[in-house]
Design a protein around this motif. Structure first.
Motif, PDB file in Angstrom:
ATOM      1  N   LEU A  41      28.903  72.884  30.956  1.00 31.82           N
ATOM      2  CA  LEU A  41      30.097  72.314  30.045  1.00 31.82           C
ATOM      3  C   LEU A  41      30.974  73.516  29.730  1.00 31.82           C
ATOM      4  O   LEU A  41      31.957  73.277  29.386  1.00 31.82           O
ATOM      5  N   ARG A  42      30.241  74.372  28.911  1.00 26.49           N
ATOM      6  CA  ARG A  42      30.727  75.560  28.389  1.00 26.49           C
ATOM      7  C   ARG A  42      31.793  76.167  29.176  1.00 26.49           C
ATOM      8  O   ARG A  42      32.989  76.412  28.779  1.00 26.49           O
ATOM      9  N   ASN A  43      31.426  76.600  30.564  1.00 27.85           N
ATOM     10  CA  ASN A  43      31.996  77.181  31.547  1.00 27.85           C
ATOM     11  C   ASN A  43      33.013  76.164  31.872  1.00 27.85           C
ATOM     12  O   ASN A  43      34.479  76.882  31.937  1.00 27.85           O
ATOM     13  N   TRP A  44      33.331  75.201  31.960  1.00 33.49           N
ATOM     14  CA  TRP A  44      34.185  74.033  32.298  1.00 33.49           C
ATOM     15  C   TRP A  44      35.262  73.910  31.214  1.00 33.49           C
ATOM     16  O   TRP A  44      36.501  73.945  31.642  1.00 33.49           O
ATOM     17  N   LEU A  45      34.788  73.860  30.077  1.00 36.48           N
ATOM     18  CA  LEU A  45      35.694  73.678  28.921  1.00 36.48           C
ATOM     19  C   LEU A  45      36.606  75.022  29.097  1.00 36.48           C
ATOM     20  O   LEU A  45      37.811  75.384  28.593  1.00 36.48           O
ATOM     21  N   ALA A  46      35.845  76.359  29.056  1.00 35.75           N
ATOM     22  CA  ALA A  46      36.462  77.469  29.081  1.00 35.75           C
ATOM     23  C   ALA A  46      37.422  77.711  30.126  1.00 35.75           C
ATOM     24  O   ALA A  46      38.653  78.158  30.047  1.00 35.75           O
ATOM     25  N   ALA A  47      37.296  77.083  31.547  1.00 37.45           N
ATOM     26  CA  ALA A  47      38.061  77.024  32.522  1.00 37.45           C
ATOM     27  C   ALA A  47      39.379  76.226  32.305  1.00 37.45           C
ATOM     28  O   ALA A  47      40.399  76.592  32.894  1.00 37.45           O
ATOM     29  N   VAL A  48      39.095  75.126  31.639  1.00 35.48           N
ATOM     30  CA  VAL A  48      40.233  74.272  31.236  1.00 35.48           C
ATOM     31  C   VAL A  48      41.209  74.801  30.146  1.00 35.48           C
ATOM     32  O   VAL A  48      42.309  74.796  30.553  1.00 35.48           O
ATOM     33  N   TRP A  49      40.733  75.665  29.277  1.00 30.09           N
ATOM     34  CA  TRP A  49      41.329  76.174  28.527  1.00 30.09           C
ATOM     35  C   TRP A  49      42.101  77.477  29.141  1.00 30.09           C
ATOM     36  O   TRP A  49      43.474  77.485  28.657  1.00 30.09           O
ATOM     37  N   ASP A  50      41.520  78.184  30.097  1.00 29.23           N
ATOM     38  CA  ASP A  50      42.247  79.175  30.777  1.00 29.23           C
ATOM     39  C   ASP A  50      43.280  78.796  31.588  1.00 29.23           C
ATOM     40  O   ASP A  50      44.294  79.671  31.606  1.00 29.23           O
ATOM     41  N   ALA A  51      43.270  77.540  32.015  1.00 27.03           N
ATOM     42  CA  ALA A  51      44.241  76.943  32.776  1.00 27.03           C
ATOM     43  C   ALA A  51      45.103  75.984  32.427  1.00 27.03           C
ATOM     44  O   ALA A  51      45.791  75.237  33.042  1.00 27.03           O
ATOM     45  N   ARG A  52      45.068  76.126  30.922  1.00 26.07           N
ATOM     46  CA  ARG A  52      45.959  75.184  30.127  1.00 26.07           C
ATOM     47  C   ARG A  52      47.356  75.135  30.666  1.00 26.07           C
ATOM     48  O   ARG A  52      47.967  73.977  30.721  1.00 26.07           O
ATOM     49  N   TRP A  53      47.921  76.366  30.611  1.00 28.58           N
ATOM     50  CA  TRP A  53      49.299  76.387  31.233  1.00 28.58           C
ATOM     51  C   TRP A  53      49.617  75.934  32.437  1.00 28.58           C
ATOM     52  O   TRP A  53      50.864  75.373  32.884  1.00 28.58           O
ATOM     53  N   ALA A  54      48.656  76.383  33.339  1.00 28.22           N
ATOM     54  CA  ALA A  54      49.053  75.855  34.946  1.00 28.22           C
ATOM     55  C   ALA A  54      48.851  74.381  35.022  1.00 28.22           C
ATOM     56  O   ALA A  54      49.613  73.751  35.540  1.00 28.22           O
ATOM     57  N   LEU A  55      47.931  73.750  34.123  1.00 26.40           N
ATOM     58  CA  LEU A  55      47.990  72.268  34.144  1.00 26.40           C
ATOM     59  C   LEU A  55      49.140  71.521  33.392  1.00 26.40           C
ATOM     60  O   LEU A  55      49.565  70.602  33.670  1.00 26.40           O
ATOM     61  N   PHE A  56      49.562  72.313  32.523  1.00 29.69           N
ATOM     62  CA  PHE A  56      50.830  71.883  31.913  1.00 29.69           C
ATOM     63  C   PHE A  56      52.038  71.634  32.772  1.00 29.69           C
ATOM     64  O   PHE A  56      52.831  70.737  32.505  1.00 29.69           O
ATOM     65  N   VAL A  57      52.104  72.467  33.972  1.00 32.07           N
ATOM     66  CA  VAL A  57      53.221  72.272  34.611  1.00 32.07           C
ATOM     67  C   VAL A  57      53.152  70.963  35.580  1.00 32.07           C
ATOM     68  O   VAL A  57      54.409  70.499  35.583  1.00 32.07           O
ATOM     69  N   PRO A  58      52.210  70.377  35.946  1.00 28.61           N
ATOM     70  CA  PRO A  58      52.465  69.097  36.853  1.00 28.61           C
ATOM     71  C   PRO A  58      52.531  67.883  35.726  1.00 28.61           C
ATOM     72  O   PRO A  58      53.153  67.124  36.148  1.00 28.61           O
ATOM     73  N   VAL A  59      52.235  68.256  34.537  1.00 28.02           N
ATOM     74  CA  VAL A  59      52.366  67.347  33.543  1.00 28.02           C
ATOM     75  C   VAL A  59      53.849  67.176  33.186  1.00 28.02           C
ATOM     76  O   VAL A  59      54.350  66.251  33.009  1.00 28.02           O
ATOM     77  N   VAL A  60      54.481  68.342  32.989  1.00 28.17           N
ATOM     78  CA  VAL A  60      55.850  68.496  32.869  1.00 28.17           C
ATOM     79  C   VAL A  60      56.578  67.756  34.011  1.00 28.17           C
ATOM     80  O   VAL A  60      57.554  66.921  33.729  1.00 28.17           O
ATOM     81  N   ILE A  61      56.341  68.041  35.296  1.00 28.12           N
ATOM     82  CA  ILE A  61      56.854  67.529  36.531  1.00 28.12           C
ATOM     83  C   ILE A  61      56.873  65.974  36.456  1.00 28.12           C
ATOM     84  O   ILE A  61      57.968  65.435  36.402  1.00 28.12           O
ATOM     85  N   LEU A  62      55.893  65.598  36.438  1.00 35.94           N
ATOM     86  CA  LEU A  62      55.360  64.199  36.738  1.00 35.94           C
ATOM     87  C   LEU A  62      55.519  63.334  35.610  1.00 35.94           C
ATOM     88  O   LEU A  62      56.251  62.344  35.488  1.00 35.94           O
ATOM     89  N   GLY A  63      55.112  63.759  34.369  1.00 35.42           N
ATOM     90  CA  GLY A  63      55.336  63.196  33.333  1.00 35.42           C
ATOM     91  C   GLY A  63      56.877  63.209  32.818  1.00 35.42           C
ATOM     92  O   GLY A  63      57.255  61.908  32.290  1.00 35.42           O
ATOM     93  N   GLY A  64      57.655  64.230  33.119  1.00 30.60           N
ATOM     94  CA  GLY A  64      59.106  64.088  32.635  1.00 30.60           C
ATOM     95  C   GLY A  64      59.681  62.936  33.593  1.00 30.60           C
ATOM     96  O   GLY A  64      60.681  62.505  33.163  1.00 30.60           O
ATOM     97  N   ILE A  65      59.427  62.938  35.031  1.00 25.57           N
ATOM     98  CA  ILE A  65      59.962  62.327  35.841  1.00 25.57           C
ATOM     99  C   ILE A  65      59.659  60.592  35.492  1.00 25.57           C
ATOM    100  O   ILE A  65      60.638  59.885  35.214  1.00 25.57           O
ATOM    101  N   TYR A  66      58.350  60.165  35.405  1.00 26.41           N
ATOM    102  CA  TYR A  66      58.083  58.931  35.077  1.00 26.41           C
ATOM    103  C   TYR A  66      58.120  58.307  33.833  1.00 26.41           C
ATOM    104  O   TYR A  66      58.481  57.122  33.392  1.00 26.41           O
ATOM    105  N   SER A  67      58.591  59.420  32.530  1.00 28.44           N
ATOM    106  CA  SER A  67      59.020  58.769  31.376  1.00 28.44           C
ATOM    107  C   SER A  67      60.515  58.781  31.107  1.00 28.44           C
ATOM    108  O   SER A  67      60.971  57.996  30.015  1.00 28.44           O
TER     109      SER A  67
END
Length: 435
Positions: A221-247
């Motif tokens: 779980l610690r490694n997974w949370l660290a990977a999520v945090w490290d990839a937070r900006w990469a994960l933010f991009v699809p949130v911007v794309i799809l979230g912006g479209i459907y909102s």
């Protein structure tokens, strides 16, 4: 029998209609760029059949690309390129590995999930095959996969590039058929995820049979949370794309432009992207757009000519003269799309076949969104089926492995994707769940 005496209207035009078709096939076989072949074939058909005046051709070309939504195509391509050059794609793969790497066949599953993550941003399958393949194929081989098997897995996983929104293929079919791209993205969510899961499951079964992977990691779980945090900006991009479209904040085109800015700024902030990288990114994206956009432009005069000759109605009449069974007609459509995907890339197939097959689909009661999702899902098989198999050639170029050897290992993945296509065809809810 009735269908033996049926004479399609196109046949009444004689050689004036069939000569341009033969010429088009010959040009494609000779390796002429597809947009040139389609354009010359359209001009020849206009001239010989006198269906439309030649003066229409130039204006129609302009109308074919005079669409605000089309700006999203180069922007999504540029986003994918920036994702790779900024190093964010590697962070997504690390997150995928931390998420499913502890499962049996975890390395293969994380590779497929990584392709899905990349698809959520880039919308391009070939770019996904190249980006993910460079990082994962050596790891897969180290885990015990034969090189052709590792290449086949990456090639199959990268097919999600045109299946999971945002996807360039859905932008193209939306333009060709006059359908809202944002709704197509929404309709494609479940089928795209199903294809990704089918590829994962197929790899698990193959591992059970052949024992490719010789070990797996323990979940942390610690490694997974660290990977999520490290990839937070990469994960933010699809949130911007799809979230912006459907909102309702962005249109798909505006979302694509925002995604480019976000990825570039993150790359500058992390120090993985420099100003000197920008010209190379623009050049690389322009090369890809130079293949796609002319095909989209030529689609408009082609569609006008086909409509003026009543080719879609003739095709519907010819097929219904053979059978009126909705099941058989849908299976025939899938067969046509599979064969077309084997010899041509998705964009020209959409341009040529979508206007022809949509009336047939509607005749059997298929909703236009259902048809569009079925078409793209089925055409996805073409990226891992010879002789074209674009993804096969991409990973073969990365590894110098034989295309035929990779194709042999890709057969189970083709069958898995075909199963999903049949499921999408006969379970409309999978594409229409949003209603």
């Amino acid at each position: 029998m009735e269908f033996m005496t049926y004479q399609p209207a196109a046949a009444d035009l004689g050689w004036s209609f069939f000569l341009p078709i033969l010429g088009l096939v010959a040009l494609i076989a000779l390796g002429v760029p597809i947009w040139v072949a389609i354009g010359l074939g359209t001009l020849a058909a206009m001239t010989l059949t006198e269906a439309l005046p030649l003066s229409v051709f130039g204006a129609s070309l302009f109308e074919g690309i005079n669409a605000f939504a089309l700006i999203a195509v180069p922007l999504f391509i540029l986003t994918g390129d920036a994702l790779v050059r900024s190093g964010l794609s590697g962070k997504l793969l690390n997150l995928a590995q931390a998420t499913v790497g502890s499962f049996r066949s975890g390395m293969g599953s994380s590779t497929t999930l990584g392709c899905g993550f990349f698809a959520c941003i880039s919308g391009s399958d070939a770019a996904g095959a190249a980006a993910v393949g460079r990082m994962t194929i050596p790891r897969l081989v180290d885990r015990g996969y034969p090189l052709p098997a590792a290449c086949a897995l990456v090639a199959a996983g990268a097919c999600t590039g045109i299946l999971i929104p945002p996807s360039i293929a859905y932008i193209v079919i939306g333009l060709v058929l006059g359908m809202p791209v944002s709704t197509l993205f929404l309709a494609a969510v479940i089928p795209g995820i199903l294809v990704m899961l089918a590829i994962m499951l197929t790899n698990v079964v193959l591992n059970r049979m052949h024992g490719f992977e010789k070990g797996h990691e323990r979940f942390s779980l610690r490694n997974w949370l660290a990977a999520v945090w490290d990839a937070r900006w990469a994960l933010f991009v699809p949130v911007v794309i799809l979230g912006g479209i459907y909102s309702g904040i962005f249109t798909p085109t505006e979302a694509a432009s925002v995604a480019v800015v976000v990825v570039v700024l993150v790359g500058f902030k992390q120090g993985t992207l420099r100003l000197s990288d920008i010209p190379r990114m623009l050049e690389s994206s322009a090369r890809v757009c130079g293949v796609i956009v002319p095909i989209i432009a030529i689609a408009h005069p082609l569609a006008q000519m086909l409509a003026s000759l009543s080719i879609p109605q003739t095709m519907v009449g010819g097929i219904t003269g053979i059978t009126e069974s909705p099941v058989l007609i849908i299976l025939m459509m899938i067969g046509v799309l599979v064969l077309a995907g084997c010899v041509m890339e998705a964009t020209p197939n959409i341009v040529i076949l979508a206007p022809l097959l949509l009336p047939l689909a509607q005749m059997v009661g298929m909703d236009q969104f259902h048809f569009a999702i079925l078409m793209i899902t089925t055409l996805g098989l073409g990226f891992i089926t010879p002789p074209l198999g674009l993804n096969l050639f991409v990973v073969a170029g990365l590894t110098r492995c034989s295309v035929l050897a990779i194709a042999r290992y890709a057969v189970p993945f083709v069958l898995a994707m075909l199963s999903v296509a049949l499921l999408v065809a006969f379970v409309p809810w999978l594409s229409l769940w949003w209603r």
